[in-house]
Write an enzyme that holds these catalytic residues in place. Structure first.
Site, PDB file in Angstrom:
ATOM      1  N   GLU A  82       0.816  -1.217   0.000  1.00 58.29           N
ATOM      2  CA  GLU A  82       0.000   0.000   0.000  1.00 58.29           C
ATOM      3  C   GLU A  82       0.847   1.263   0.000  1.00 58.29           C
ATOM      4  O   GLU A  82       0.467   2.266  -0.601  1.00 58.29           O
ATOM      5  CB  GLU A  82      -0.932   0.021   1.229  1.00 58.29           C
ATOM      6  CG  GLU A  82      -1.637   1.364   1.352  1.00 58.29           C
ATOM      7  CD  GLU A  82      -2.815   1.404   2.283  1.00 58.29           C
ATOM      8  OE1 GLU A  82      -2.973   0.493   3.098  1.00 58.29           O
ATOM      9  OE2 GLU A  82      -3.579   2.377   2.179  1.00 58.29           O
ATOM     10  N   ASP A  98      -0.547  -5.049   3.108  1.00 59.18           N
ATOM     11  CA  ASP A  98      -1.085  -3.833   3.722  1.00 59.18           C
ATOM     12  C   ASP A  98      -0.441  -3.743   5.102  1.00 59.18           C
ATOM     13  O   ASP A  98      -0.803  -4.478   6.025  1.00 59.18           O
ATOM     14  CB  ASP A  98      -2.614  -3.886   3.841  1.00 59.18           C
ATOM     15  CG  ASP A  98      -3.192  -2.504   4.131  1.00 59.18           C
ATOM     16  OD1 ASP A  98      -2.461  -1.679   4.713  1.00 59.18           O
ATOM     17  OD2 ASP A  98      -4.354  -2.253   3.776  1.00 59.18           O
ATOM     18  N   ILE A 100      -0.407  -1.586   7.573  1.00 65.96           N
ATOM     19  CA  ILE A 100      -1.394  -1.314   8.632  1.00 65.96           C
ATOM     20  C   ILE A 100      -2.723  -1.070   7.939  1.00 65.96           C
ATOM     21  O   ILE A 100      -2.915  -0.038   7.291  1.00 65.96           O
ATOM     22  CB  ILE A 100      -1.006  -0.093   9.499  1.00 65.96           C
ATOM     23  CG1 ILE A 100       0.312  -0.357  10.231  1.00 65.96           C
ATOM     24  CG2 ILE A 100      -2.127   0.217  10.498  1.00 65.96           C
ATOM     25  CD1 ILE A 100       0.770   0.776  11.152  1.00 65.96           C
ATOM     26  N   ASP A 101      -3.618  -2.031   8.025  1.00 65.50           N
ATOM     27  CA  ASP A 101      -4.979  -1.801   7.532  1.00 65.50           C
ATOM     28  C   ASP A 101      -5.808  -1.355   8.737  1.00 65.50           C
ATOM     29  O   ASP A 101      -5.774  -1.985   9.797  1.00 65.50           O
ATOM     30  CB  ASP A 101      -5.579  -3.069   6.908  1.00 65.50           C
ATOM     31  CG  ASP A 101      -6.912  -2.745   6.254  1.00 65.50           C
ATOM     32  OD1 ASP A 101      -6.946  -1.838   5.398  1.00 65.50           O
ATOM     33  OD2 ASP A 101      -7.926  -3.354   6.627  1.00 65.50           O
ATOM     34  N   THR A 103      -5.634   2.222   9.385  1.00 69.49           N
ATOM     35  CA  THR A 103      -4.710   3.266   9.867  1.00 69.49           C
ATOM     36  C   THR A 103      -5.434   4.327  10.695  1.00 69.49           C
ATOM     37  O   THR A 103      -4.879   4.837  11.679  1.00 69.49           O
ATOM     38  CB  THR A 103      -3.967   3.918   8.670  1.00 69.49           C
ATOM     39  OG1 THR A 103      -3.214   2.901   8.015  1.00 69.49           O
ATOM     40  CG2 THR A 103      -3.017   5.009   9.118  1.00 69.49           C
ATOM     41  N   ASP A 225      -5.961  -4.262   0.718  1.00 67.25           N
ATOM     42  CA  ASP A 225      -6.961  -4.257   1.798  1.00 67.25           C
ATOM     43  C   ASP A 225      -7.557  -5.657   1.985  1.00 67.25           C
ATOM     44  O   ASP A 225      -7.991  -6.006   3.082  1.00 67.25           O
ATOM     45  CB  ASP A 225      -8.137  -3.317   1.472  1.00 67.25           C
ATOM     46  CG  ASP A 225      -7.744  -1.872   1.294  1.00 67.25           C
ATOM     47  OD1 ASP A 225      -6.956  -1.373   2.099  1.00 67.25           O
ATOM     48  OD2 ASP A 225      -8.251  -1.233   0.333  1.00 67.25           O
TER      49      ASP A 225
HETATM   50  C1  IPD Z   1      -8.940   1.330   4.708  1.00 68.39           C
HETATM   51  C2  IPD Z   1      -9.689   0.383   5.615  1.00 68.39           C
HETATM   52  C3  IPD Z   1     -11.155   0.765   5.678  1.00 68.39           C
HETATM   53  C4  IPD Z   1     -11.792   0.790   4.308  1.00 68.39           C
HETATM   54  C5  IPD Z   1     -11.009   1.724   3.391  1.00 68.39           C
HETATM   55  C6  IPD Z   1      -9.548   1.279   3.332  1.00 68.39           C
HETATM   56  P1  IPD Z   1      -6.400   1.818   5.387  1.00 68.39           P
HETATM   57  O1  IPD Z   1      -7.566   0.970   4.611  1.00 68.39           O
HETATM   58  O2  IPD Z   1      -9.573  -0.940   5.172  1.00 68.39           O
HETATM   59  O3  IPD Z   1     -11.909  -0.131   6.469  1.00 68.39           O
HETATM   60  O4  IPD Z   1     -13.116   1.247   4.435  1.00 68.39           O
HETATM   61  O5  IPD Z   1     -11.588   1.652   2.104  1.00 68.39           O
HETATM   62  O6  IPD Z   1      -8.832   2.137   2.472  1.00 68.39           O
HETATM   63  O7  IPD Z   1      -6.398   3.179   4.764  1.00 68.39           O
HETATM   64  O8  IPD Z   1      -6.759   1.855   6.817  1.00 68.39           O
HETATM   65  O9  IPD Z   1      -5.165   1.014   5.096  1.00 68.39           O
HETATM   66 CA    CA Z   2      -5.814  -0.711   3.823  1.00 66.71          CA
END
Ligand code: IPD
Ligand code: CA
Length: 271
Positions: A82, A98, A100-101, A103, A225
């Site tokens: 990412e 990813d 940190i999913d 964030t 993700d």
């Molecule tokens: C996000 C998370 C979130 C989702 C967003 C993603 P991130 O990733 O997974 O739940 O709704 O579409 O972009 O930005 O925390 O790595």
């Molecule tokens: Ca993510």
């Protein structure tokens, strides 16, 4: 040249070994971020695609750590992450990271965040893991081998009625898209039990795998993700589709107990 020619004695397609490495990388990278975060206060963060799209030094450090480990342990594999890592493969395998999913949760001090790692060959997800340090949960799966949470096998929900289904979803960072997503969820809400929004797509898919929600859908996702979570949910018995195939961004995911899949898909396309 074959993988063994490089002195790597593991079968490049041994999904059990790949699952073990996914798990080790996810646990190590997320634990380093959790340790580095240390104080339970809101973090400083930079923004990316919009003012609501956050990134921290911990996201970048975790992705770099994973890239370095893979470079040394699997030098012929590709890595896509990412935060910008993009290494082509010469082995046919690519790791999808990813770091940190969730964030936003990480920055605000909420627990639903984790590291998500999958390994793919073409469009096939071979293995994946998601580790959430604040929840002390490690999910993993290998193709054809089932899915587990902290070592215990997972079975997804057996729900047969959309009307009583607990449905997770999420919202993109782009405000125009969010207004469409808001309209869609407003249309869906009267047709289901309730909505949940954890803030991590990887975790949402793990919740489908664990049966702690009956379903999850979201538009506008990226492959990092969802790659690990898709396999974990599928291996736990859920039906999961993501479109378009082979895309990196702008992906739609629908995941649920099989009996409610078609009703959910038509409810969200009618929104
Ligand atoms: C996000 C998370 C979130 C989702 C967003 C993603 P991130 O990733 O997974 O739940 O709704 O579409 O972009 O930005 O925390 O790595
Ligand atoms: Ca993510």
């Amino acid at each position: 040249m074959h993988q063994t020619d490089l002195g790597d004695h593991s079968d490049p397609a041994d999904v059990n070994d790949l699952r073990t490495l996914c798990t080790d990388l996810a646990v190590s990278a997320a634990s380093r971020a959790a340790d580095g975060r240390a104080q339970p206060v809101r973090l400083e963060a930079e923004t990316k695609s919009s003012v609501t799209d956050l990134v921290t030094e911990f996201d970048r450090a975790a992705e770099n750590y994973i890239r370095e480990r893979l470079l040394s342990e699997r030098p012929r594999d590709g890595v896509v992450g990412e935060e910008g890592v993009d290494v082509p493969n010469t082995s046919g395998l690519t790791w999808i990271v990813d770091p940190i999913d969730g964030t936003t949760n990480f920055v605000f001090g909420l627990p639903a965040w984790g590291c998500s790692i999958a390994v793919t060959r073409g469009d096939t997800i071979l293995a994946g893991a998601v580790h959430l340090p604040a929840l002390r949960e490690t999910y993993s799966a290998a193709l054809g081998k089932g899915a587990s949470l902290n070592g215990n096998n997972l079975t997804s929900s057996q729900s047969t009625s959309l009307h009583t289904a607990l449905v997770a979803t999420g919202f993109a960072y782009d405000s125009q898209r969010r207004s469409q997503q808001g309209a869609l969820v407003a249309n869906l809400l009267p047709q289901i039990r309730d909505i949940r929004r954890s803030g991590s797509a990887a975790y949402d898919l793990c919740c489908v795998a664990a049966g702690t929600v009956d379903a999850y859908y979201e538009h506008g996702l990226s492959i990092w993700d969802i790659a690990a979570g898709v396999l974990i949910a599928r291996e736990a018995g859920a039906k999961v589709e993501f479109t378009p195939d082979s895309a990196t961004t702008n992906i739609t995911v629908v995941a649920s107990a099989s009996p409610i899949f078609e009703s959910l898909r038509s409810a969200i396309s009618a929104g």
